[in-house]
Design a protein around this motif. Structure first.
Motif, short mmCIF file in Angstrom:
data_model
loop_
_atom_site.label_atom_id
_atom_site.label_comp_id
_atom_site.label_asym_id
_atom_site.label_seq_id
_atom_site.Cartn_x
_atom_site.Cartn_y
_atom_site.Cartn_z
N LEU A 1 -57.47 2.97 -76.81
CA LEU A 1 -57.78 2.81 -75.39
C LEU A 1 -59.09 3.51 -75.06
CD1 LEU A 1 -54.30 3.30 -73.65
CD2 LEU A 1 -55.41 1.18 -74.39
N GLN A 2 -59.86 2.92 -74.16
CA GLN A 2 -61.14 3.48 -73.77
C GLN A 2 -60.93 4.67 -72.82
OE1 GLN A 2 -64.33 2.72 -74.77
NE2 GLN A 2 -64.90 4.54 -73.59
N LEU A 3 -61.53 5.80 -73.15
CA LEU A 3 -61.47 6.96 -72.27
C LEU A 3 -62.49 6.81 -71.15
CD1 LEU A 3 -61.19 9.82 -74.92
CD2 LEU A 3 -59.37 8.98 -73.43
N GLU A 4 -62.22 7.49 -70.05
CA GLU A 4 -63.12 7.49 -68.90
C GLU A 4 -62.92 8.79 -68.14
OE1 GLU A 4 -65.73 6.56 -65.82
OE2 GLU A 4 -65.60 5.74 -67.84
N PRO A 5 -63.97 9.60 -67.97
CA PRO A 5 -65.34 9.39 -68.45
C PRO A 5 -65.45 9.65 -69.95
CG PRO A 5 -65.15 11.51 -67.36
CD PRO A 5 -63.83 10.83 -67.17
N CYS A 6 -66.37 8.92 -70.59
CA CYS A 6 -66.58 9.08 -72.03
C CYS A 6 -67.91 8.41 -72.38
CB CYS A 6 -65.44 8.45 -72.83
SG CYS A 6 -65.59 8.62 -74.63
#
Length: 447
Positions: A415-420
């Motif tokens: 899964l894409q992290l945010e913020p990253c």
């Protein structure tokens, strides 16, 4: 206040009903709805005692007015890592926030954030011996850049378990723990993402995993350029009713909710508000709350509360500036102001797409509805759902004996992290399909 909190914990631990003679401690228990529990609630009472004792150890705990959301109780605070020992005396204090329709909800959310933050700091027995043959999991698979400090590999490894099947694995310590001496530099992601505390470990894990799903959806929306959808049916009614409860008749802001659910099919939304007064032509006062939930109604309510947190932050910033000028603002305050000034209400990403504008794969809703009942049942359903979509999940138990309150970090490397600053496969695919959110956002960070 520390004495009152400690007295309240002692009183509640004794199992006696509060009496007028107990004074302020009894009054606090009544205000928190902690008074009058029966013997069948021993587990819940024990957790509340621990929360009261934790609250007594905070550097600060305070209430804030909520002029734009009078239907919300809001508490703020600071947690000082120095309570962990001398080695942590120079670590930054954690800023805390909690809200709810009642004081009890706000108190538990705020103190829970303190447990979550302090439990992340590395302890002497967290690292696994170098010779362990357990499988090692990559922290940023498919990311379009090398990991920070090799993903923290140089810091060693921590034990974790896969949430579907309980297989034991190792995760890089730099991906999971805060260090008293962060010599490896600034990580490319927020260390708080995926961490949570709760009444049980399953409750903490459920909240941590939902945050990862929320942030993945937010990144594909804001950076990936995937337009959201309008709420439909009952979800729209829930949003309207809950917003009316929060506002309590207060005017001055225009609010709406956008469905940003991804192909995973787990409800995720962005709640947005702007200043409708137009008093500052160069500042729309943008505020955004994000949330994922087991149901769309749950996600909507959480996102609207988070949106109100940002609005309250603006009120605090205004008070600071009125009293001491811009020098009183910290980096977080400056980031809030940048977003308020730079993200305009007419940004296309903030509004639901039409059918012709919609991009990306449709959400795979599936036939099985999430279960009602204990957090463990809901966590099991969510983990199986993600596993079927090819998204494995892992848990690092961060429960610390000195607090006694369950805490954990959940990691879902796909899964894409945010913020990253490291875009992974899911975000890169969205950017290729849409051209990216930057054409609308001008690169202004959402968080």
């Amino acid at each position: 206040m520390r004495d009152v909190l400690t007295d309240a914990a002692d009183l509640l631990a004794g199992g006696e009903p509060p009496a007028p003679a107990h004074g302020e401690a009894a009054g606090l228990l009544r205000a928190l709805d902690y008074a009058g529990d029966g013997p069948e609630d021993a587990a819940a009472r024990g957790n509340r005692v621990l929360l009261l004792r934790m609250a007594a150890r905070l550097r600060r705990l305070f209430a804030l007015p909520t002029p734009q959301a009078p239907g919300l109780v809001f508490l703020g605070g600071e947690a000082d890592p120095a309570i962990l020992g001398p080695a942590f005396a120079d670590c930054p204090a954690g800023s805390l926030a909690g809200s709810g329709a009642r004081l009890r909800q706000a108190f538990e959310a705020c103190v829970g954030e303190a447990v979550e933050y302090l439990s992340q700091f590395a302890q002497a027995d967290d690292l696994v011996a170098a010779g362990s043959e357990l499988p090692r999991i990559a922290p940023f698979p498919g990311a379009d850049a090398p990991g920070w400090n090799d993903g923290g590999v140089a810091d060693g490894w921590v034990a974790a378990r896969r949430l579907n099947g309980d297989a034991q694995v190792l995760l890089p310590a730099g991906r999971c723990l805060r260090r008293a001496d962060p010599g490896g530099g600034v990580p490319p992601f927020a260390l708080s993402t995926g961490c949570a505390a709760g009444a049980t470990l399953a409750d903490a894990a459920l909240h941590g995993l939902l945050e990862l799903i929320e942030r993945d959806a937010a990144s594909l929306w804001w950076h990936g350029g995937r337009r959201g959808r309008a709420l439909t049916g009952a979800a729209g009614d829930v949003a309207a009713r809950f917003l009316a409860e929060l506002r309590g008749g207060a005017g001055g802001r225009r609010s709406w909710v956008v469905d940003i659910t991804t192909d995973l099919g787990i409800p995720a939304v962005a709640a947005i508000s702007v200043d409708s007064g137009g008093s500052d032509p160069g500042n729309d006062g943008f505020a955004c709350g994000l949330a994922a939930g087991m149901t769309m109604a749950e996600a909507v309510r959480r996102a609207l509360q988070e949106m109100c947190h940002i609005e309250i932050a603006y009120a605090v910033i205004a008070a600071k500036r009125a009293e001491r000028g811009d020098d009183a603002l910290n980096p977080a305050d400056q980031r809030h102001l940048q977003r308020a000034r730079s993200i305009r209400a007419d940004c296309p990403l903030l509004h639901p797409a039409t059918h012709e504008e919609a991009t990306g794969p449709a959400a795979c809703a599936g036939d099985e509805a999430p279960p009602e009942g204990p957090a463990a049942w809901q966590l099991d359903w969510l983990v199986r759902r993600l596993d079927a979509a090819g998204v494995p999940t892992y848990l690092v138990d961060l429960t610390r004996p000195q607090f006694g309150i369950p805490a954990c970090r959940v990691v879902a490397p796909d899964l894409q992290l945010e913020p990253c600053s490291l875009p992974g496969k899911r975000l890169l695919r969205a950017i290729r399909e849409t051209g990216g959110g930057i054409i609308h956002s001008n690169g202004i960070p959402l968080l």
